[in-house]
Scaffold this motif. Structure first.
Motif, mmCIF file in Angstrom:
data_model
loop_
_atom_site.group_PDB
_atom_site.id
_atom_site.type_symbol
_atom_site.label_atom_id
_atom_site.label_comp_id
_atom_site.label_asym_id
_atom_site.label_seq_id
_atom_site.Cartn_x
_atom_site.Cartn_y
_atom_site.Cartn_z
ATOM 1 N N ALA A 162 -26.195 -43.878 44.496
ATOM 2 C CA ALA A 162 -25.365 -44.008 45.235
ATOM 3 C C ALA A 162 -23.957 -44.245 44.833
ATOM 4 C CB ALA A 162 -24.748 -45.755 44.933
ATOM 5 N N LYS A 163 -24.081 -43.701 43.061
ATOM 6 C CA LYS A 163 -22.510 -43.420 42.873
ATOM 7 C C LYS A 163 -23.286 -41.535 42.582
ATOM 8 C CE LYS A 163 -20.338 -43.116 37.952
ATOM 9 N NZ LYS A 163 -20.840 -42.659 36.349
ATOM 10 N N ALA A 164 -23.573 -40.636 42.701
ATOM 11 C CA ALA A 164 -23.185 -39.701 43.183
ATOM 12 C C ALA A 164 -23.553 -39.163 44.463
ATOM 13 C CB ALA A 164 -24.604 -38.347 42.970
ATOM 14 N N THR A 165 -23.457 -39.535 45.464
ATOM 15 C CA THR A 165 -23.393 -39.446 47.114
ATOM 16 C C THR A 165 -22.491 -40.586 47.560
ATOM 17 O OG1 THR A 165 -25.306 -41.262 47.492
ATOM 18 C CG2 THR A 165 -25.528 -38.472 47.179
ATOM 19 N N GLY A 166 -21.972 -41.235 47.182
ATOM 20 C CA GLY A 166 -20.104 -42.336 47.625
ATOM 21 C C GLY A 166 -21.421 -43.261 48.650
ATOM 22 N N ARG A 167 -23.203 -43.282 48.786
ATOM 23 C CA ARG A 167 -23.057 -44.459 49.789
ATOM 24 C C ARG A 167 -24.026 -44.526 49.017
ATOM 25 N NH1 ARG A 167 -24.094 -38.975 51.872
ATOM 26 N NH2 ARG A 167 -25.946 -38.844 51.914
ATOM 27 N N ALA A 168 -24.427 -45.980 49.948
ATOM 28 C CA ALA A 168 -25.643 -46.585 49.195
ATOM 29 C C ALA A 168 -27.242 -45.992 49.524
ATOM 30 C CB ALA A 168 -26.062 -47.979 49.486
ATOM 31 N N PRO A 169 -27.761 -45.393 48.791
ATOM 32 C CA PRO A 169 -29.027 -44.639 49.080
ATOM 33 C C PRO A 169 -30.151 -46.033 49.866
ATOM 34 C CG PRO A 169 -29.684 -44.745 46.908
ATOM 35 C CD PRO A 169 -28.755 -45.929 47.463
ATOM 36 N N SER A 170 -30.556 -45.288 51.091
ATOM 37 C CA SER A 170 -32.285 -46.200 51.040
ATOM 38 C C SER A 170 -33.286 -46.084 50.329
ATOM 39 C CB SER A 170 -32.795 -45.274 52.458
ATOM 40 O OG SER A 170 -34.097 -45.989 52.711
ATOM 41 N N PRO A 171 -33.446 -47.116 49.902
ATOM 42 C CA PRO A 171 -34.351 -47.564 49.253
ATOM 43 C C PRO A 171 -35.603 -46.680 49.080
ATOM 44 C CG PRO A 171 -33.806 -49.451 49.173
ATOM 45 C CD PRO A 171 -33.027 -48.259 49.985
ATOM 46 N N ASP A 172 -36.489 -46.696 50.657
ATOM 47 C CA ASP A 172 -37.757 -45.995 50.449
ATOM 48 C C ASP A 172 -37.303 -44.382 50.638
ATOM 49 O OD1 ASP A 172 -38.752 -48.176 51.415
ATOM 50 O OD2 ASP A 172 -38.216 -48.409 53.834
ATOM 51 N N THR A 173 -36.252 -43.788 51.036
ATOM 52 C CA THR A 173 -35.970 -42.712 50.419
ATOM 53 C C THR A 173 -36.094 -42.184 49.669
ATOM 54 O OG1 THR A 173 -34.479 -42.145 52.596
ATOM 55 C CG2 THR A 173 -34.383 -40.790 51.343
ATOM 56 N N VAL A 174 -35.629 -43.029 48.494
ATOM 57 C CA VAL A 174 -35.455 -42.748 46.667
ATOM 58 C C VAL A 174 -37.186 -42.665 46.776
ATOM 59 C CG1 VAL A 174 -34.639 -43.152 44.721
ATOM 60 C CG2 VAL A 174 -33.215 -43.451 46.751
ATOM 61 N N ASP A 175 -38.333 -43.797 47.349
ATOM 62 C CA ASP A 175 -38.962 -43.734 46.319
ATOM 63 C C ASP A 175 -40.164 -42.935 46.654
ATOM 64 O OD1 ASP A 175 -38.592 -45.950 46.087
ATOM 65 O OD2 ASP A 175 -39.547 -47.381 46.760
ATOM 66 N N ARG A 176 -39.674 -42.095 47.597
ATOM 67 C CA ARG A 176 -40.409 -40.233 48.631
ATOM 68 C C ARG A 176 -40.123 -39.935 47.681
ATOM 69 N NH1 ARG A 176 -38.816 -40.811 53.418
ATOM 70 N NH2 ARG A 176 -36.870 -38.943 53.020
ATOM 71 N N TYR A 177 -38.848 -39.308 47.657
ATOM 72 C CA TYR A 177 -38.234 -38.539 46.527
ATOM 73 C C TYR A 177 -39.366 -38.333 45.275
ATOM 74 C CZ TYR A 177 -34.601 -36.785 50.469
ATOM 75 O OH TYR A 177 -34.828 -36.621 51.576
ATOM 76 N N LEU A 178 -39.343 -39.479 45.084
ATOM 77 C CA LEU A 178 -38.820 -40.004 43.124
ATOM 78 C C LEU A 178 -41.167 -39.912 43.214
ATOM 79 C CD1 LEU A 178 -38.132 -43.104 42.396
ATOM 80 C CD2 LEU A 178 -37.056 -40.521 41.768
ATOM 81 N N ARG A 179 -41.311 -39.934 44.611
ATOM 82 C CA ARG A 179 -43.301 -39.733 44.783
ATOM 83 C C ARG A 179 -43.432 -38.094 44.612
ATOM 84 N NH1 ARG A 179 -43.150 -44.478 47.768
ATOM 85 N NH2 ARG A 179 -43.416 -42.958 50.072
ATOM 86 N N ALA A 180 -42.354 -37.448 45.584
ATOM 87 C CA ALA A 180 -42.905 -36.212 45.118
ATOM 88 C C ALA A 180 -42.715 -35.698 43.715
ATOM 89 C CB ALA A 180 -41.635 -35.363 46.390
ATOM 90 N N LEU A 181 -41.882 -35.869 43.238
ATOM 91 C CA LEU A 181 -41.213 -35.175 42.465
ATOM 92 C C LEU A 181 -42.552 -35.962 41.153
ATOM 93 C CD1 LEU A 181 -37.832 -36.212 41.772
ATOM 94 C CD2 LEU A 181 -38.914 -33.756 42.111
ATOM 95 N N ARG A 182 -43.136 -36.649 40.641
ATOM 96 C CA ARG A 182 -44.338 -37.582 40.394
ATOM 97 C C ARG A 182 -45.464 -36.340 40.566
ATOM 98 N NH1 ARG A 182 -42.230 -42.594 41.581
ATOM 99 N NH2 ARG A 182 -41.524 -43.634 39.212
ATOM 100 N N ILE A 183 -45.921 -36.102 41.650
ATOM 101 C CA ILE A 183 -47.099 -35.262 41.980
ATOM 102 C C ILE A 183 -46.758 -34.067 41.597
ATOM 103 C CG2 ILE A 183 -48.259 -34.467 43.899
ATOM 104 C CD1 ILE A 183 -47.413 -37.355 45.211
ATOM 105 N N GLY A 184 -45.198 -33.496 41.821
ATOM 106 C CA GLY A 184 -44.888 -32.261 41.099
ATOM 107 C C GLY A 184 -45.448 -32.230 39.300
ATOM 108 N N ALA A 185 -44.869 -33.025 38.943
ATOM 109 C CA ALA A 185 -44.564 -33.060 37.504
ATOM 110 C C ALA A 185 -46.440 -32.980 37.252
ATOM 111 C CB ALA A 185 -43.926 -33.494 36.741
#
Length: 283
Positions: free
Chosen positions: A260-283
């Motif tokens: 939210a601080k970097a983009t200037g708007r409140a993100p969708s929690p589901d979108t953030v969760d999806r990106y985090l899951r992808a990063l965890r799988i990639g790690a």
């Protein structure tokens, strides 16, 4: 042919009032007895006899050598030291038996066993000579020799002969198992050393952060403190999640705040969760 009777339990159908159930029932059957193994019986008898010989040898040598040593030391110490003479070659003989599949490893035990036997026989003979009865000393020394010789012959008979290739194969198997076992304490030491290095690194970073005057107004609990500030709206939600992940921010709520601080708007929690899951799988 000889047989023996045994009782075993089995399930049989039993009907009452037109209803059938499987119920347990005892059955007596006769099974043939295997022929008596006279060779094994003879070997067991020999083993018992040799064990008695060794026990008698230990008692005789301990008493004889203990009496010899008690002339210069107290009796408890003398008889305790006397027991070492025979126990030494018995222990080396056991080591030789354990190394029967790798004969090269048992050579030292074999040589040491004979040396210990000679020393014990010499001590028993010396006791008889000092006591004024050389014949008794010689006969007593022969007792140890007979016990050792009989036990050695028995062990050689029970040890299975191996051809050169089989012995080499077993040697490699033992070497491989030994290498795997030796890696266990090494891995333990490496893990401990790395943990100490990591603990020292964190301690030094904590000291450096608390001593930095430019960071005095930042909260130690602020997950965004180590993240480089960027112009709001210059990155997408996916890029902001990636930057937070690369900055070791793993808490979901902390990531959402940073996005939210970097983009200037409140993100969708589901979108953030999806990106985090992808990063965890990639790690």
């Amino acid at each position: 042919m000889k047989t023996r009777r045994i009782t075993r339990e089995r399930l049989v159908p039993h009907t009452l009032d037109g209803k059938t159930r499987m119920v347990p029932d005892d059955e007596v059957i006769e099974i043939p007895l295997p022929p008596r193994d006279w060779d094994q019986l003879a070997l067991n008898t020999v083993t018992v006899i040799v064990t008695l010989l060794v026990s008698a040898c230990v008692v005789w040598s301990t008493v004889s050598i203990g009496d010899l040593l008690s002339r210069v030391v107290v009796e408890p110490a003398a008889y305790g030291a006397a027991a070492v003479f025979d126990l030494a070659w018995i222990a080396l003989m056991i080591i030789e038996w354990l190394a029967r599949y790798t004969p090269a490893r048992g050579n030292k035990a074999r040589i040491g066993g004979y040396v210990a036997l000679i020393v014990a026989m010499g001590a028993v003979g010396t006791h008889g000579w000092l006591a004024g009865d050389a014949a008794t000393g010689i006969v007593g020394a022969v007792v140890s020799g007979l016990a050792k010789g009989t036990w050695t012959i028995l062990l050689d008979y029970q040890a299975m002969p191996l051809d050169k290739r089989t012995a080499a194969f077993l040697q490699q198997e033992l070497a491989e198992a030994g290498a795997e076992l030796s890696r266990v304490p090494v891995r333990r030491r490496v893990t401990r050393a790395r943990a100490l290095v990591e603990a020292e690194r964190r301690a030094l970073e904590a000291d450096r952060g608390s001593a930095d005057p430019g960071r005095a107004d930042e909260s130690a609990d602020d997950p965004d403190a180590d993240v480089l500030a960027i112009r709001p709206g210059a990155v997408s939600t996916k890029d902001a999640v990636r930057i937070a992940w690369d900055s070791d921010i793993r808490d979901r709520d902390a990531v959402i705040r940073y996005v939210a601080k970097a983009t200037g708007r409140a993100p969708s929690p589901d979108t953030v969760d999806r990106y985090l899951r992808a990063l965890r799988i990639g790690a």
